[in-house]
Design a protein around this motif. Structure first.
Motif, PDB file in Angstrom:
ATOM      1  N   ASP A 113     -16.569 -21.891  32.859  1.00  0.00           N
ATOM      2  CA  ASP A 113     -17.695 -22.186  33.760  1.00  0.00           C
ATOM      3  C   ASP A 113     -17.916 -23.692  33.860  1.00  0.00           C
ATOM      4  O   ASP A 113     -18.191 -24.229  34.945  1.00  0.00           O
ATOM      5  N   GLY A 114     -17.747 -24.394  32.730  1.00  0.00           N
ATOM      6  CA  GLY A 114     -17.970 -25.842  32.739  1.00  0.00           C
ATOM      7  C   GLY A 114     -16.991 -26.577  33.638  1.00  0.00           C
ATOM      8  O   GLY A 114     -17.338 -27.605  34.247  1.00  0.00           O
ATOM      9  N   GLU A 118     -13.268 -17.839  33.305  1.00  0.00           N
ATOM     10  CA  GLU A 118     -13.981 -17.048  32.299  1.00  0.00           C
ATOM     11  C   GLU A 118     -15.346 -17.682  32.113  1.00  0.00           C
ATOM     12  O   GLU A 118     -15.478 -18.710  31.439  1.00  0.00           O
ATOM     13  N   ASN A 121     -18.149 -17.770  30.220  1.00  0.00           N
ATOM     14  CA  ASN A 121     -18.539 -17.263  28.888  1.00  0.00           C
ATOM     15  C   ASN A 121     -19.950 -17.694  28.499  1.00  0.00           C
ATOM     16  O   ASN A 121     -20.335 -17.657  27.348  1.00  0.00           O
ATOM     17  N   TRP A 168     -21.370 -20.556  28.302  1.00  0.00           N
ATOM     18  CA  TRP A 168     -21.589 -21.865  27.705  1.00  0.00           C
ATOM     19  C   TRP A 168     -20.470 -22.843  28.027  1.00  0.00           C
ATOM     20  O   TRP A 168     -19.304 -22.452  28.077  1.00  0.00           O
ATOM     21  N   ALA A 169     -20.826 -24.094  28.198  1.00  0.00           N
ATOM     22  CA  ALA A 169     -19.864 -25.197  28.174  1.00  0.00           C
ATOM     23  C   ALA A 169     -20.322 -26.055  26.984  1.00  0.00           C
ATOM     24  O   ALA A 169     -21.291 -26.817  27.092  1.00  0.00           O
TER      25      ALA A 169
HETATM   26 MG   LIG Z   1     -17.678 -21.827  29.165  1.00  0.00          MG
END
Ligand SMILES: [Mg+2]
Ligand SMILES: Cc1ncc(C[n+]2csc(CCOP(=O)(O)OP(=O)(O)O)c2C)c(N)n1
Length: 354
Positions: free
Chosen positions: A150-151, A177, A179, A181-182
């Motif tokens: 995502d980051g 993916e 998830n 969090w970055a």
């Molecule tokens: Mg992430």
């Protein structure tokens, strides 16, 4: 873009999918196998066997599903977090361990078309698009599958890659993916878009969301995406998953996990238990299946560690020699100093490093 999040496990019976019992068993076996890899790798890092490790716990289903969707000739562009995908795709566990142990150039004689795992965020995305374009210039019936988080969607390389793929019909599947969090940044702070998949609209390509903690749903969505991509229609797949552990072994998530995002009930945080239960309910696995898969993974891991330990350490000069045609005086001094340390301490050098 479709608003639907594709789901199978907990939503449909196996009979109502394109998959059979062997497919479900293969997915479960690899989810168990890669979970064991992750646990063992973390333990190895804790005793100094390798300097750092980025765990993928919680993301096994997304990665196994994507791996099982790929054809033999498709090109994989992994990140540091995509080790379950590499393993489920057929890369030997020892190769993955050796990368983390400080042998980034090492690869054994396997035949999986996989590029080096990317650590600079999103840098692999334009490479994958380029490889996809090369495939179409050569009339090769293959696609690139590029992994990222995502980051990475906040990086220029992501936008450049999607734009290029859209304009040049590059056979590429962008496998994000998400998830949650970055490192410490939660997904709600990453973007003001409704989703990551929706960003595909801006580049004239398709974007889809899938329950990334469901290996069969992910496999189905990625299979369709790869097929479309091979026909010249790139696709952005957003797999909704969850990073259960730390970002890496150098991270302490207790410092920021209070900002834990709320997830809808179907978005379970762990893919394993739900999938085991579903497979049992579908009559796909008998008693003892998970235990046997775990045992087989333990044996494979023991062999992989032994293989990794048998690969000779690189000479210290190898750190310097491939970098410049001619070393600067300071680098020459450092090269000699590194050699002197190894000569003086021999094998102990690696103990000193810790
Ligand atoms: Mg992430
Ligand atoms: C170009 C670049 N900028 C910053 C970093 C430092 N960094 C390492 S991982 C990471 C977060 C990546 O998050 P995400 O893309 O969601 O992937 P995840 O780690 O969650 O799999 C950052 C900023 C980096 N490696 N490369």
């Amino acid at each position: 873009m479709s608003d639907d999040v594709t789901r199978v496990v907990g939503e449909r019976d196996l009979d109502a999918t394109r998959f059979d019992a062997d497919d479900a068993r293969a997915a479960l076996r690899d989810v168990v196998r890669t979970r064991r890899f992750d646990e063992r790798a973390l333990a190895l890092q804790r005793r100094g066997w390798m300097s750092g490790y980025p765990p993928f716990e919680g993301q096994e289903a997304a990665q196994v599903g994507a791996a099982h969707a790929m054809e033999a000739d498709d090109r994989l562009f992994p990140t540091y977090r995509s080790n379950a995908l590499q393993i489920a795709r057929g890369v030997p566990m020892s190769d993955v361990l050796l990368f983390r142990r400080g042998f980034p150039e090492y690869h054994s004689d396997h035949d999986v078309p996989v590029f080096p795992q990317a650590v600079p965020i999103a840098s692999q995305i334009p490479h994958a698009v380029g490889a996809g374009m090369a495939a179409s210039h050569r009339d090769a019936d293959r696609a690139s599958l590029v992994c990222f988080g995502d980051g990475a969607t906040s990086e220029g390389d992501f936008h450049e890659g999607l734009n290029f793929a859209g304009v040049f019909d590059a056979p590429t599947v962008f496998f994000c993916e998400n998830n949650g969090w970055a490192i410490s940044l939660p997904e709600r702070r990453q973007t003001a878009s409704d989703s990551i998949a929706v960003k595909a609209d801006a580049y004239g390509i398709e974007g889809v969301q899938v329950d990334g903690n469901d290996p069969l749903a992910t496999r189905a969505v990625v299979e369709d995406a790869l097929e479309r991509a091979r026909d010249g229609d790139p696709v952005l797949v957003e797999a909704l998953t969850y990073r259960q552990g730390a970002h890496t072994t150098a991270d302490d998530p207790s410092q920021y996990r209070e900002g834990e995002p709320d997830l809808p009930e179907w978005r379970v945080r762990d893919p394993l238990d739900r999938f085991v239960e579903w497979c049992r309910g579908q009559g796909v696995v008998e008693e003892g299946f998970v235990e046997r898969a775990t045992e087989a993974a333990n044996e494979e891991l023991a062999d992989a560690v032994e293989t990794a330990e048998s690969v000779p350490r690189p000479e210290p000069e190898e750190l310097f020699d491939p970098v410049y045609g001619e070393l600067s005086p300071e680098l020459r001094r450092q090269r000699e100093a590194a050699r002197a340390v190894v000569d003086e301490h021999g094998e102990e050098t690696y103990e000193l490093e810790r």
